[in-house]
Enzyme design. Structure first.
Site, mmCIF file in Angstrom:
data_model
loop_
_atom_site.group_PDB
_atom_site.id
_atom_site.type_symbol
_atom_site.label_atom_id
_atom_site.label_comp_id
_atom_site.label_asym_id
_atom_site.label_seq_id
_atom_site.Cartn_x
_atom_site.Cartn_y
_atom_site.Cartn_z
ATOM 1 N N GLY A 159 -8.122 18.628 -10.608
ATOM 2 C CA GLY A 159 -6.985 18.424 -9.712
ATOM 3 C C GLY A 159 -6.930 16.962 -9.331
ATOM 4 O O GLY A 159 -7.541 16.556 -8.343
ATOM 5 N N ASN A 168 -7.742 17.869 -15.424
ATOM 6 C CA ASN A 168 -6.452 18.149 -14.808
ATOM 7 C C ASN A 168 -5.599 18.908 -15.813
ATOM 8 O O ASN A 168 -5.700 18.675 -17.022
ATOM 9 C CB ASN A 168 -5.745 16.850 -14.404
ATOM 10 C CG ASN A 168 -4.615 17.104 -13.422
ATOM 11 O OD1 ASN A 168 -4.860 17.260 -12.219
ATOM 12 N ND2 ASN A 168 -3.388 17.150 -13.904
ATOM 13 N N VAL A 186 -6.783 21.213 -5.609
ATOM 14 C CA VAL A 186 -5.444 21.664 -5.987
ATOM 15 C C VAL A 186 -4.771 22.304 -4.775
ATOM 16 O O VAL A 186 -5.398 22.521 -3.736
ATOM 17 C CB VAL A 186 -5.491 22.657 -7.173
ATOM 18 C CG1 VAL A 186 -6.134 22.016 -8.381
ATOM 19 C CG2 VAL A 186 -6.215 23.945 -6.790
ATOM 20 N N LYS A 187 -3.507 22.628 -4.923
ATOM 21 C CA LYS A 187 -2.726 23.212 -3.835
ATOM 22 C C LYS A 187 -3.326 24.531 -3.379
ATOM 23 O O LYS A 187 -3.729 25.366 -4.188
ATOM 24 C CB LYS A 187 -1.281 23.415 -4.296
ATOM 25 C CG LYS A 187 -0.337 23.879 -3.201
ATOM 26 C CD LYS A 187 1.084 23.988 -3.731
ATOM 27 C CE LYS A 187 2.036 24.465 -2.640
ATOM 28 N NZ LYS A 187 3.430 24.588 -3.143
ATOM 29 N N SER A 194 -11.394 15.614 5.646
ATOM 30 C CA SER A 194 -10.402 14.939 6.478
ATOM 31 C C SER A 194 -10.486 13.437 6.283
ATOM 32 O O SER A 194 -11.558 12.872 6.118
ATOM 33 C CB SER A 194 -10.616 15.270 7.957
ATOM 34 O OG SER A 194 -9.671 14.572 8.752
ATOM 35 N N GLY A 252 -7.400 11.860 4.787
ATOM 36 C CA GLY A 252 -6.255 11.490 3.976
ATOM 37 C C GLY A 252 -6.663 10.751 2.713
ATOM 38 O O GLY A 252 -7.827 10.772 2.298
ATOM 39 N N LYS A 294 -12.254 22.826 9.885
ATOM 40 C CA LYS A 294 -11.233 21.864 9.438
ATOM 41 C C LYS A 294 -9.865 22.285 9.945
ATOM 42 O O LYS A 294 -9.046 21.444 10.344
ATOM 43 C CB LYS A 294 -11.239 21.773 7.907
ATOM 44 C CG LYS A 294 -10.100 20.905 7.318
ATOM 45 C CD LYS A 294 -10.119 19.484 7.871
ATOM 46 C CE LYS A 294 -9.271 18.520 7.047
ATOM 47 N NZ LYS A 294 -7.874 18.902 6.858
ATOM 48 N N HIS A 338 -9.782 21.317 13.530
ATOM 49 C CA HIS A 338 -9.633 19.853 13.531
ATOM 50 C C HIS A 338 -8.161 19.489 13.399
ATOM 51 O O HIS A 338 -7.635 18.645 14.143
ATOM 52 C CB HIS A 338 -10.447 19.267 12.374
ATOM 53 C CG HIS A 338 -10.074 17.865 11.998
ATOM 54 N ND1 HIS A 338 -8.931 17.552 11.296
ATOM 55 C CD2 HIS A 338 -10.710 16.672 12.210
ATOM 56 C CE1 HIS A 338 -8.862 16.248 11.105
ATOM 57 N NE2 HIS A 338 -9.923 15.700 11.646
ATOM 58 N N ASN A 339 -7.465 20.123 12.453
ATOM 59 C CA ASN A 339 -6.056 19.813 12.248
ATOM 60 C C ASN A 339 -5.212 20.245 13.439
ATOM 61 O O ASN A 339 -4.226 19.589 13.785
ATOM 62 C CB ASN A 339 -5.551 20.489 10.975
ATOM 63 C CG ASN A 339 -6.005 19.776 9.718
ATOM 64 O OD1 ASN A 339 -6.986 19.023 9.732
ATOM 65 N ND2 ASN A 339 -5.332 20.012 8.617
ATOM 66 N N GLU A 354 -5.542 17.659 15.914
ATOM 67 C CA GLU A 354 -4.736 16.538 15.420
ATOM 68 C C GLU A 354 -3.263 16.720 15.810
ATOM 69 O O GLU A 354 -2.599 15.768 16.232
ATOM 70 C CB GLU A 354 -4.891 16.458 13.910
ATOM 71 C CG GLU A 354 -4.126 15.371 13.205
ATOM 72 C CD GLU A 354 -4.275 15.490 11.701
ATOM 73 O OE1 GLU A 354 -3.235 15.494 11.003
ATOM 74 O OE2 GLU A 354 -5.421 15.602 11.215
#
Length: 485
Positions: free
Chosen positions: A19, A42, A84-85, A138, A140, A192, A195-196, A199
């Site tokens: 990915g 990929n 991946v998504k 985390s 980005g 996580k 965490h978001n 955020e």
């Protein structure tokens, strides 16, 4: 370009990444920069080749085209990071990898997966003799390349093999990696997720602070940017405060206006905030600040309703604050106190989730690994770390001496900000709900007693008494005597 020959028996990769969108590519480069040979895969081979062409000099990579070739390129136990998504695509990749791997190999999902999906996947892979790790990552795109905060959950034995690699590429603060084993199965993705959620609340509070300076004080955007820049040298120091100053300082090249004035005021969301609120509801944890942040984004995106409602009356509005500098200081205090509430609620949810699923999550360790790399990194995480070090069973972060004093010092400012915003018709849902949560937490008596009385009246739901043990019901439709249930 260091494209290692995968046909050589000695040319094996320590880690594989499948990915290779921006996050996957950057974390693969991060591994390579730290001396690891990285196998690349990929579905679109063009992305693999683009990474090698543009960044092949970052380290040693093994180019692969098929899953079988990819798995064969890895040393044992094989370690594969999936980027991946979330959702069905992740399940598809996991199944394809599992069919090609052997007992003891490790599959790591580094996406923003729903923790219940991770619990399901870990159980399924465990039944096949594979180790499955759900790792929250985390920071980005920049963090993925230069050092993220990593929250891996899964079998302890998998961390013995995987941990050193993850810790080496994670952000480092005071010589400590921003990575630790969180706990079993879905614990990593759960923390996580929270965490978001924090955020979301943090950004909403910052937005409300900006809006108050803009509307209540009529401050130019450039001056507000300067305020945030100055705040970043105080106890509010954080990544989000830092980049707020940067965003507010940006001028649109086409119009000459502040960029923030040409961006449509409809905030998007990818789902982790909603997941946090849904989980909190299931666990019975009042994450009111996070919930209001999620709802504020939803309201901002209700553009048709907002357009239709612009003619609604505001009523008689109050006067703007006479002392600008004093009110800016009030906003600063309200922002800090509300941020403390958001973190307190988030850590309460983590404690509840840990108890519900038997994860034994160390909240102090989370504060440690969130100090660098992640989006909510902030100076006061050191204080949170100290609070849980001093009392691992701390009932609420608001009861830790440092945070209790910090909020008490700013409580009058907090009230002035919320009341002033209300009188001026400026929405501050996160500021207001955080203050109400604080007042509810400290209240000696809440109107829940009446709620219980009403529930007993219409549904015979019973109640407890303050003066004796037991469960009671009043015969409301009879002689209204009280009976013991």
């Amino acid at each position: 370009m260091n494209n290692v020959d995968s046909s050589s028996p000695s040319a094996k990769a320590q880690i594989g990444v499948t990915g290779l969108a921006v996050m996957g590519s950057n974390i693969a480069r991060n591994f390579a920069r730290h001396g690891y040979t990285v196998a690349l895969h990929n579905r679109s081979i063009a992305k693999t080749d683009a990474l090698l062409e543009n960044h092949g000099n970052d380290g040693d990579f093994i180019r692969t085209e098929t899953v079988a070739e990819f798995v064969e390129a890895l040393e044992r136990p094989r370690r594969v990071l999936i980027m991946v998504k979330a959702g069905d695509p992740t399940d598809a990749v996991i199944e394809e990898l599992a069919d090609a791997m052997e007992p003891g190999d490790i599959i790591i999902d580094g996406g923003n997966a729903l923790y219940t999906d991770t619990i399901r996947r870990e159980a399924a892979m465990s039944a096949r003799g594979l180790n499955f790790v759900g790792a929250g990552i985390s920071g980005g795109e920049e963090g993925a390349l230069n050092g993220p905060s990593i929250m891996p959950g899964g079998p302890v034995e998998s961390y013995e093999s995987l941990g050193p690699l993850l810790e080496s590429i994670a952000a480092q603060v005071d010589g400590e990696p921003c990575c630790t084993h969180i706990g079993p199965d879905g614990s990593g993705h759960f923390v996580k997720m929270v965490h978001n959620g924090i955020e979301y609340a943090d950004m909403q509070l910052i937005g409300e602070a900006y809006d108050l300076m803009r509307k209540a004080l009529d401050m130019p955007v450039a001056e507000i940017a300067d305020v945030f820049r100055a705040w970043n040298s105080t106890e509010l120091e954080s990544y989000l405060i830092e980049i707020t100053a940067e965003v507010l300082s940006q001028v649109d090249a086409e119009t000459g206006k502040p960029l923030v004035d040409v961006i449509v005021d409809a905030a998007g969301q990818k789902g982790t905030g909603r997941w946090t609120v849904k989980s909190a509801l299931d666990l019975g944890i009042p994450t009111t600040g996070i919930a209001e942040a999620v709802f504020a984004r939803a309201l901002s995106s209700a553009t048709d309703q907002r357009a239709a409602a612009r003619g609604l009356s505001s009523g008689n509005l109050g006067a703007a604050p006479a002392d600008r500098d004093s009110f800016v200081e009030d906003i600063k205090s309200a922002l800090y106190a509300s941020k403390v509430v958001a973190y307190a609620q988030g850590f309460d949810q983590i404690a509840a989730g840990s108890a519900e699923y038997g994860w034994d999550v160390d909240r102090g360790a989370l504060a440690t690994i969130w100090r660098g790399g992640c989006i909510i990194r902030a100076q006061f995480l050191n204080r949170i770390r100290e609070a849980y070090h001093d009392d691992p069973a701390l009932p609420s972060l608001l009861l830790a001496p440092y945070f209790r004093e910090a909020v008490e010092v700013g409580i009058d400012s907090w009230r002035r900000v919320v009341s002033t915003a209300t009188l001026l018709g400026i929405p501050v849902p996160a500021f207001a709900s955080s203050l109400s949560y604080y007042d509810g937490l400290r209240a000696e008596r809440l109107p829940a007693a009446l709620t219980q009385g009403l529930r007993d009246y219409f549904g015979a739901h019973t109640y407890q008494r303050v003066d004796k043990e037991g469960t009671f019901h009043t015969l409301w439709s009879g002689d209204r005597s009280e009976v013991t249930e």
